[in-house]
Design a protein around this motif. Structure first.
Motif, PDB file in Angstrom:
ATOM      1  N   HIS A  91      -3.456  10.840  11.943  1.00  0.00           N
ATOM      2  CA  HIS A  91      -4.087  10.849  10.614  1.00  0.00           C
ATOM      3  C   HIS A  91      -3.150  11.391   9.529  1.00  0.00           C
ATOM      4  O   HIS A  91      -2.781  12.570   9.551  1.00  0.00           O
ATOM      5  N   THR A  99       0.837  -1.210   0.000  1.00  0.00           N
ATOM      6  CA  THR A  99       0.000   0.000   0.000  1.00  0.00           C
ATOM      7  C   THR A  99       0.865   1.250   0.000  1.00  0.00           C
ATOM      8  O   THR A  99       1.994   1.238   0.517  1.00  0.00           O
ATOM      9  N   ASP A 100       0.314   2.341  -0.516  1.00  0.00           N
ATOM     10  CA  ASP A 100       1.067   3.605  -0.474  1.00  0.00           C
ATOM     11  C   ASP A 100       1.288   4.077   0.976  1.00  0.00           C
ATOM     12  O   ASP A 100       2.209   4.851   1.246  1.00  0.00           O
ATOM     13  N   GLU A 101       0.456   3.582   1.892  1.00  0.00           N
ATOM     14  CA  GLU A 101       0.566   4.055   3.287  1.00  0.00           C
ATOM     15  C   GLU A 101       1.898   3.711   3.938  1.00  0.00           C
ATOM     16  O   GLU A 101       2.255   4.324   4.949  1.00  0.00           O
ATOM     17  N   TYR A 106      -1.377  -0.303  11.207  1.00  0.00           N
ATOM     18  CA  TYR A 106      -1.647  -1.002   9.926  1.00  0.00           C
ATOM     19  C   TYR A 106      -0.491  -0.781   8.954  1.00  0.00           C
ATOM     20  O   TYR A 106       0.074  -1.731   8.397  1.00  0.00           O
ATOM     21  N   TYR A 130     -18.000   5.166  16.213  1.00  0.00           N
ATOM     22  CA  TYR A 130     -18.634   6.467  15.985  1.00  0.00           C
ATOM     23  C   TYR A 130     -19.571   6.892  17.111  1.00  0.00           C
ATOM     24  O   TYR A 130     -19.890   8.075  17.219  1.00  0.00           O
ATOM     25  N   ARG A 141      -8.954  11.136  13.459  1.00  0.00           N
ATOM     26  CA  ARG A 141      -8.232   9.863  13.663  1.00  0.00           C
ATOM     27  C   ARG A 141      -6.856  10.191  14.246  1.00  0.00           C
ATOM     28  O   ARG A 141      -6.169  11.080  13.695  1.00  0.00           O
TER      29      ARG A 141
HETATM   30  O1  DAU Z   1      -3.952   4.278   0.706  1.00  0.00           O
HETATM   31  C1  DAU Z   1      -4.240   2.903   0.680  1.00  0.00           C
HETATM   32  C2  DAU Z   1      -5.004   2.529   1.927  1.00  0.00           C
HETATM   33  O2  DAU Z   1      -6.276   3.118   1.820  1.00  0.00           O
HETATM   34  C3  DAU Z   1      -5.110   1.015   2.140  1.00  0.00           C
HETATM   35  O3  DAU Z   1      -3.837   0.496   2.354  1.00  0.00           O
HETATM   36  C4  DAU Z   1      -6.008   0.717   3.337  1.00  0.00           C
HETATM   37  O4  DAU Z   1      -6.207  -0.688   3.444  1.00  0.00           O
HETATM   38  C5  DAU Z   1      -7.320   1.403   3.153  1.00  0.00           C
HETATM   39  O5  DAU Z   1      -8.106   1.217   4.314  1.00  0.00           O
HETATM   40  C6  DAU Z   1      -7.127   2.892   2.894  1.00  0.00           C
HETATM   41  O6  DAU Z   1      -6.660   3.590   4.068  1.00  0.00           O
HETATM   42  P1  DAU Z   1      -7.266   5.020   4.467  1.00  0.00           P
HETATM   43  O7  DAU Z   1      -7.069   5.228   5.901  1.00  0.00           O
HETATM   44  O8  DAU Z   1      -6.798   6.075   3.534  1.00  0.00           O
HETATM   45  O9  DAU Z   1      -8.816   4.715   4.091  1.00  0.00           O
HETATM   46  P2  DAU Z   1     -10.177   5.024   4.828  1.00  0.00           P
HETATM   47  O10 DAU Z   1     -11.270   4.676   3.859  1.00  0.00           O
HETATM   48  O11 DAU Z   1     -10.254   4.440   6.188  1.00  0.00           O
HETATM   49  O12 DAU Z   1     -10.139   6.600   4.980  1.00  0.00           O
HETATM   50  C7  DAU Z   1      -9.982   7.454   3.849  1.00  0.00           C
HETATM   51  C8  DAU Z   1      -9.926   8.885   4.362  1.00  0.00           C
HETATM   52  O13 DAU Z   1     -11.218   9.234   4.883  1.00  0.00           O
HETATM   53  C9  DAU Z   1      -8.955   9.084   5.513  1.00  0.00           C
HETATM   54  O14 DAU Z   1      -8.396  10.389   5.406  1.00  0.00           O
HETATM   55  C10 DAU Z   1      -9.835   9.015   6.758  1.00  0.00           C
HETATM   56  C11 DAU Z   1     -11.154   9.592   6.269  1.00  0.00           C
HETATM   57  N1  DAU Z   1     -12.370   9.058   6.916  1.00  0.00           N
HETATM   58  C12 DAU Z   1     -12.550   7.711   6.955  1.00  0.00           C
HETATM   59  C13 DAU Z   1     -13.675   7.170   7.544  1.00  0.00           C
HETATM   60  C14 DAU Z   1     -13.875   5.672   7.607  1.00  0.00           C
HETATM   61  C15 DAU Z   1     -13.314   9.919   7.427  1.00  0.00           C
HETATM   62  O15 DAU Z   1     -13.158  11.150   7.363  1.00  0.00           O
HETATM   63  N2  DAU Z   1     -14.434   9.399   8.012  1.00  0.00           N
HETATM   64  C16 DAU Z   1     -14.639   8.050   8.107  1.00  0.00           C
HETATM   65  O16 DAU Z   1     -15.684   7.636   8.690  1.00  0.00           O
END
Ligand code: DAU
Ligand code: NAD
Length: 339
Positions: free
Chosen positions: A275, A124-126, A149, A332, A272
């Protein structure tokens, strides 16, 4: 070609299996998956009867189970199996270390013992951490993971690299940005916002909503993986992205507009911890080496994704019941609303 896919009952894995069975009529695929909360055999109902597909339930940390399932003559092992949600890794990191680190070493050992020709680690890019307002991740970017993660996925990359250097294994590491599309579990941003908006529930945006992610439609990613696993060079890293940076607020506003729902559903909530501010991938290497380009823009991919969730209410109902309800309440229920 014989493929051994781990984690194929999850979001990207199930899309990949469907894509590869369709693109290569002579390929066979074994899907080895533990079926955690994120694994769902409903994601593969349309292909499960194919004589070229076989499902095996098992844990990648269980060496004897992996050895038993790995057929002689497997050409490529593609490892999607992982704990994948950042917020869950903040709640409890141990399952991430177990599956994402120990599990990868078990798969490497099993693949070497069975003479698997090529090992593809889905990373992943993370693993590269967080960017400032400018600049891009490339294959040369240093590992700077910030969440449990991301740290577990970075550790996995190092084990895969070591297997190449020490044992001469043919390995590839693929780092993609945020995927979205059909069959994604609604703990991740896009499916959570679509399914909440469809049900007129609040849309929880972390912090100021200006965090940036680089989005790729899952089928575009599967096409890139197809090219990489056939033509990639052993020991190399490949970064895959669709040049589609958006702030989370932009993503949510577009979902609301496409669904015809009001902006008043948005809630800014407590951020988060740790973040990452911005991810952005420079995909020049895969573009140059394989001629790959995404077919979807962010807008066209999002329209297709929304249409899929609208047409698959029964799937949504099933995944949003049970464990998901408890998860949602934990994540939440007591989160402070800040705007
Ligand atoms: O970049 C690749 C990664 O993308 C993958 O390696 C991970 O498996 C995948 O979960 C994802 O990680 P993120 O943390 O970027 O994805 P997530 O969908 O959890 O969150 C995307 C963005 O949205 C992040 O800035 C947090 C924000 N978010 C997320 C959720 C679930 C919110 O603002 N509200 C939320 O309820
Ligand atoms: P997902 O959470 O939807 O699915 C993970 C799958 O792995 C599930 O089917 C689950 O049952 C299986 N699994 C978990 N632990 C297992 C174990 N110990 N043994 C066997 N199977 C196990 O994941 P996803 O979003 O499809 O991500 C797939 C891969 O792609 C992961 O490695 C992830 O790190 C990586 N990735 C995801 C994204 C994204 O945006 N979703 C982006 C970049 C990289």
């Amino acid at each position: 070609m014989k493929l051994f896919v781990t984690g194929g009952a999850g979001f990207i894995g199930s899309n990949f299996i469907r894509y590869m069975l369709g693109a290569h009529p002579d390929y066979t695929i074994v899907n080895f998956d533990k079926l955690t909360y994120a694994g769902n055999l409903d994601n593969l109902r349309d292909v499960e009867a194919s004589p070229r597909y076989r499902f095996v339930r098992g844990d990648i940390c269980d060496l004897s189970a992996v050895l038993a399932a790995l057929e002689e003559g497997t050409d490529v092992l593609v490892n999607f199996a992982a704990e994948t949600h950042v917020d869950r890794s903040i709640e409890e990191a141990a399952p991430f270390v177990r599956t994402n680190v120990l599990g990868v070493q078990v798969l490497l050992d099993a693949a070497r013992a069975r003479g698997v020709a090529r090992f593809v680690q889905i990373s992943t890019d993370e693993v590269m951490g967080s960017l400032g307002p400018t600049g891009y991740f490339t294959e040369e970017s240093p590992l700077r993971p910030n969440s449990p993660y991301a740290a577990s996925k970075a550790a996995a990359e190092l084990l895969v690299r070591a297997a190449h250097r020490t044992f001469g294994m043919d390995v590839l590491i693929v780092r993609a940005g945020n995927n979205y599309g059909p069959y994604q579990f609604p703990e991740k941003l896009i499916p959570l916002m679509i399914t909440n908006a469809m049900a007129d529930l609040p849309l929880p945006i972390y912090g100021d909503g200006r965090h940036v992610r680089d989005w790729i439609y899952v089928e575009d990613y599967c096409r890139a993986l197809d090219l990489i696993l056939h033509h990639g060079r052993a020991g190399e890293i490949y970064c895959v992205g669709a040049r589609a940076e958006r702030t989370n607020l932009e993503v949510v506003e577009l979902i609301l507009a496409l669904l015809g729902k009001p902006r008043s559903l948005i809630r800014f909530v407590e951020d988060r911890p740790g973040h990452d501010r911005r991810y952005a991938i420079d995909p020049s290497k895969v573009e140059r080496e394989f001629g790959w380009r995404p077919l979807e823009t962010f807008e066209s991919g999002l329209r297709k994704t929304i249409a899929w969730y609208q047409a698959n209410g029964a799937w949504v109902e099933r995944v949003r019941s049970g464990e998901y309800r408890q998860y949602y309440e934990r994540m939440y229920g007591r989160r402070r609303v800040i705007g």
